[in-house]
Write a protein that holds these residues in place. Structure first.
Motif, PDB file in Angstrom:
ATOM      1  N   TYR A  14       0.924  -1.075   0.074  1.00  0.00           N
ATOM      2  CA  TYR A  14      -0.194  -0.071   0.121  1.00  0.00           C
ATOM      3  C   TYR A  14       0.921   1.405  -0.042  1.00  0.00           C
ATOM      4  O   TYR A  14       1.748   1.295   0.847  1.00  0.00           O
ATOM      5  N   ILE A  15       0.756   2.184  -1.045  1.00  0.00           N
ATOM      6  CA  ILE A  15       1.573   3.283  -1.064  1.00  0.00           C
ATOM      7  C   ILE A  15       0.913   4.637  -1.037  1.00  0.00           C
ATOM      8  O   ILE A  15       1.337   5.688  -1.139  1.00  0.00           O
ATOM      9  N   ASN A  16      -0.337   4.702  -0.553  1.00  0.00           N
ATOM     10  CA  ASN A  16      -1.081   5.895  -0.245  1.00  0.00           C
ATOM     11  C   ASN A  16      -1.228   6.067   1.109  1.00  0.00           C
ATOM     12  O   ASN A  16      -0.431   5.366   2.032  1.00  0.00           O
ATOM     13  N   VAL A  17      -1.870   7.213   1.568  1.00  0.00           N
ATOM     14  CA  VAL A  17      -1.937   7.703   3.118  1.00  0.00           C
ATOM     15  C   VAL A  17      -2.794   6.418   3.887  1.00  0.00           C
ATOM     16  O   VAL A  17      -3.608   5.982   3.301  1.00  0.00           O
ATOM     17  N   SER A  18      -2.191   6.092   4.866  1.00  0.00           N
ATOM     18  CA  SER A  18      -2.800   5.391   5.862  1.00  0.00           C
ATOM     19  C   SER A  18      -4.292   5.630   5.981  1.00  0.00           C
ATOM     20  O   SER A  18      -4.616   6.594   6.261  1.00  0.00           O
ATOM     21  N   THR A  19      -5.097   4.278   6.344  1.00  0.00           N
ATOM     22  CA  THR A  19      -6.552   4.606   6.531  1.00  0.00           C
ATOM     23  C   THR A  19      -6.876   3.503   7.649  1.00  0.00           C
ATOM     24  O   THR A  19      -5.914   2.732   8.089  1.00  0.00           O
ATOM     25  N   LYS A  20      -8.047   3.376   7.943  1.00  0.00           N
ATOM     26  CA  LYS A  20      -8.434   2.298   8.875  1.00  0.00           C
ATOM     27  C   LYS A  20      -8.189   1.009   8.251  1.00  0.00           C
ATOM     28  O   LYS A  20      -7.939  -0.057   8.930  1.00  0.00           O
ATOM     29  N   ASP A  21      -8.316   0.945   6.889  1.00  0.00           N
ATOM     30  CA  ASP A  21      -8.263  -0.518   6.388  1.00  0.00           C
ATOM     31  C   ASP A  21      -6.911  -0.797   5.762  1.00  0.00           C
ATOM     32  O   ASP A  21      -6.575  -1.995   5.897  1.00  0.00           O
ATOM     33  N   PHE A  22      -6.077  -0.011   5.485  1.00  0.00           N
ATOM     34  CA  PHE A  22      -4.734  -0.178   4.804  1.00  0.00           C
ATOM     35  C   PHE A  22      -3.756   0.779   5.465  1.00  0.00           C
ATOM     36  O   PHE A  22      -3.858   2.259   5.811  1.00  0.00           O
ATOM     37  N   TYR A  28      -0.019  -6.793   1.651  1.00  0.00           N
ATOM     38  CA  TYR A  28      -1.088  -7.257   1.574  1.00  0.00           C
ATOM     39  C   TYR A  28      -1.206  -8.298   0.447  1.00  0.00           C
ATOM     40  O   TYR A  28      -0.593  -8.342  -0.455  1.00  0.00           O
ATOM     41  N   ASN A  29      -2.385  -9.348   0.776  1.00  0.00           N
ATOM     42  CA  ASN A  29      -2.331 -10.242   0.037  1.00  0.00           C
ATOM     43  C   ASN A  29      -3.479  -9.896  -1.189  1.00  0.00           C
ATOM     44  O   ASN A  29      -4.689  -9.116  -0.910  1.00  0.00           O
ATOM     45  N   ALA A  30      -3.289  -9.857  -2.374  1.00  0.00           N
ATOM     46  CA  ALA A  30      -4.229  -9.541  -3.522  1.00  0.00           C
ATOM     47  C   ALA A  30      -4.723 -10.657  -4.217  1.00  0.00           C
ATOM     48  O   ALA A  30      -3.718 -11.739  -4.602  1.00  0.00           O
ATOM     49  N   TYR A  31      -5.936 -10.776  -4.704  1.00  0.00           N
ATOM     50  CA  TYR A  31      -6.516 -11.886  -5.274  1.00  0.00           C
ATOM     51  C   TYR A  31      -6.997 -11.930  -6.623  1.00  0.00           C
ATOM     52  O   TYR A  31      -7.338 -12.744  -7.308  1.00  0.00           O
ATOM     53  N   PHE A  32      -7.303 -10.477  -6.885  1.00  0.00           N
ATOM     54  CA  PHE A  32      -8.145 -10.355  -8.257  1.00  0.00           C
ATOM     55  C   PHE A  32      -7.971  -9.068  -8.662  1.00  0.00           C
ATOM     56  O   PHE A  32      -7.741  -8.058  -7.941  1.00  0.00           O
ATOM     57  N   ASN A  41      -8.220  -1.106 -12.995  1.00  0.00           N
ATOM     58  CA  ASN A  41      -8.259  -0.105 -12.070  1.00  0.00           C
ATOM     59  C   ASN A  41      -8.651  -0.502 -10.638  1.00  0.00           C
ATOM     60  O   ASN A  41      -8.718   0.480 -10.053  1.00  0.00           O
ATOM     61  N   SER A  42      -8.705  -1.587 -10.272  1.00  0.00           N
ATOM     62  CA  SER A  42      -8.995  -1.812  -8.914  1.00  0.00           C
ATOM     63  C   SER A  42      -8.858  -3.490  -8.620  1.00  0.00           C
ATOM     64  O   SER A  42      -8.595  -4.276  -9.457  1.00  0.00           O
ATOM     65  N   LEU A  43      -8.492  -3.453  -7.311  1.00  0.00           N
ATOM     66  CA  LEU A  43      -8.055  -4.900  -6.788  1.00  0.00           C
ATOM     67  C   LEU A  43      -8.840  -5.629  -5.847  1.00  0.00           C
ATOM     68  O   LEU A  43      -9.596  -4.715  -5.152  1.00  0.00           O
ATOM     69  N   ASP A  54     -13.024  -5.342  -2.025  1.00  0.00           N
ATOM     70  CA  ASP A  54     -13.035  -4.929  -3.493  1.00  0.00           C
ATOM     71  C   ASP A  54     -13.279  -3.705  -3.912  1.00  0.00           C
ATOM     72  O   ASP A  54     -12.980  -2.483  -2.891  1.00  0.00           O
ATOM     73  N   PHE A  55     -12.865  -3.126  -5.124  1.00  0.00           N
ATOM     74  CA  PHE A  55     -12.905  -1.966  -5.634  1.00  0.00           C
ATOM     75  C   PHE A  55     -12.015  -0.871  -4.709  1.00  0.00           C
ATOM     76  O   PHE A  55     -12.070   0.068  -4.661  1.00  0.00           O
ATOM     77  N   ASN A  56     -10.697  -1.686  -4.684  1.00  0.00           N
ATOM     78  CA  ASN A  56      -9.507  -0.823  -4.078  1.00  0.00           C
ATOM     79  C   ASN A  56      -8.620  -0.168  -5.116  1.00  0.00           C
ATOM     80  O   ASN A  56      -8.264  -1.233  -5.862  1.00  0.00           O
ATOM     81  N   PRO A  57      -8.596   1.001  -5.465  1.00  0.00           N
ATOM     82  CA  PRO A  57      -7.829   1.697  -6.614  1.00  0.00           C
ATOM     83  C   PRO A  57      -6.484   0.941  -6.664  1.00  0.00           C
ATOM     84  O   PRO A  57      -5.701   1.147  -5.726  1.00  0.00           O
ATOM     85  N   PHE A  58      -6.306   0.535  -8.155  1.00  0.00           N
ATOM     86  CA  PHE A  58      -4.853  -0.166  -8.338  1.00  0.00           C
ATOM     87  C   PHE A  58      -3.688   0.830  -8.186  1.00  0.00           C
ATOM     88  O   PHE A  58      -2.716   0.341  -7.666  1.00  0.00           O
ATOM     89  N   GLU A  59      -3.981   2.239  -8.337  1.00  0.00           N
ATOM     90  CA  GLU A  59      -2.964   3.148  -8.296  1.00  0.00           C
ATOM     91  C   GLU A  59      -2.491   3.445  -6.761  1.00  0.00           C
ATOM     92  O   GLU A  59      -1.330   4.171  -6.601  1.00  0.00           O
ATOM     93  N   LYS A  60      -3.053   2.868  -5.828  1.00  0.00           N
ATOM     94  CA  LYS A  60      -2.750   3.009  -4.332  1.00  0.00           C
ATOM     95  C   LYS A  60      -1.992   1.862  -3.798  1.00  0.00           C
ATOM     96  O   LYS A  60      -1.390   1.827  -2.760  1.00  0.00           O
ATOM     97  N   PHE A  61      -1.651   1.011  -4.791  1.00  0.00           N
ATOM     98  CA  PHE A  61      -0.648  -0.193  -4.523  1.00  0.00           C
ATOM     99  C   PHE A  61       0.323  -0.461  -5.604  1.00  0.00           C
ATOM    100  O   PHE A  61       0.284   0.341  -6.751  1.00  0.00           O
ATOM    101  N   GLU A  62       1.533  -0.982  -5.044  1.00  0.00           N
ATOM    102  CA  GLU A  62       2.559  -1.402  -5.951  1.00  0.00           C
ATOM    103  C   GLU A  62       2.714  -2.936  -5.808  1.00  0.00           C
ATOM    104  O   GLU A  62       2.571  -3.514  -4.979  1.00  0.00           O
TER     105      GLU A  62
END
Length: 71
Positions: A14-22, A28-32, A41-43, A54-62
Motif C-alpha cells: 500500500y503506497i497511499n496515505v494510511s486508513t483504517k483499512d490499509f 497485503y495479499n491480492a487475489y483479483f 483499475n482496482s483490486l 473489492d474496488f481498491n484503486p490499483f494506483e494505491k498499491f504497487e
C-alpha cells in the motif's frame, strides 16, 4: 484426479496515505484485478482486519510479487 495445488496470492504494498483499512508501506495479499472498459483499475485485497475487500484503486498499491499471474 483432483488438483490439490494451493493458490498463492499476489503481494502488493500500500503506497497511499494510511486508513483504517490499509497502512502505508504494509504488504497485503491480492487475489483479483478488476477492469473497467479495458483499464486495470482496482483490486480485491485482504485489508488490516483480514477481510478481502473489492474496488481498491490499483494506483494505491504497487505489486511486490505475483507468482500466479493474477494481476
Amino acid at each position: 484426479m483432483k488438483n490439490n495445488k494451493a493458490f498463492t496470492p499476489a503481494k502488493v504494498r500500500y503506497i497511499n496515505v494510511s486508513t483504517k483499512d490499509f497502512t502505508k508501506g504494509q504488504i497485503y495479499n491480492a487475489y483479483f484485478v478488476e477492469y473497467w472498459q479495458g483499464v486495470r483499475n482496482s483490486l480485491h485485497v485482504e485489508n488490516n482486519s483480514g477481510k478481502i475487500t473489492d474496488f481498491n484503486p490499483f494506483e494505491k498499491f504497487e505489486i511486490v510479487c505475483d507468482p500466479e499471474n493474477v494481476l
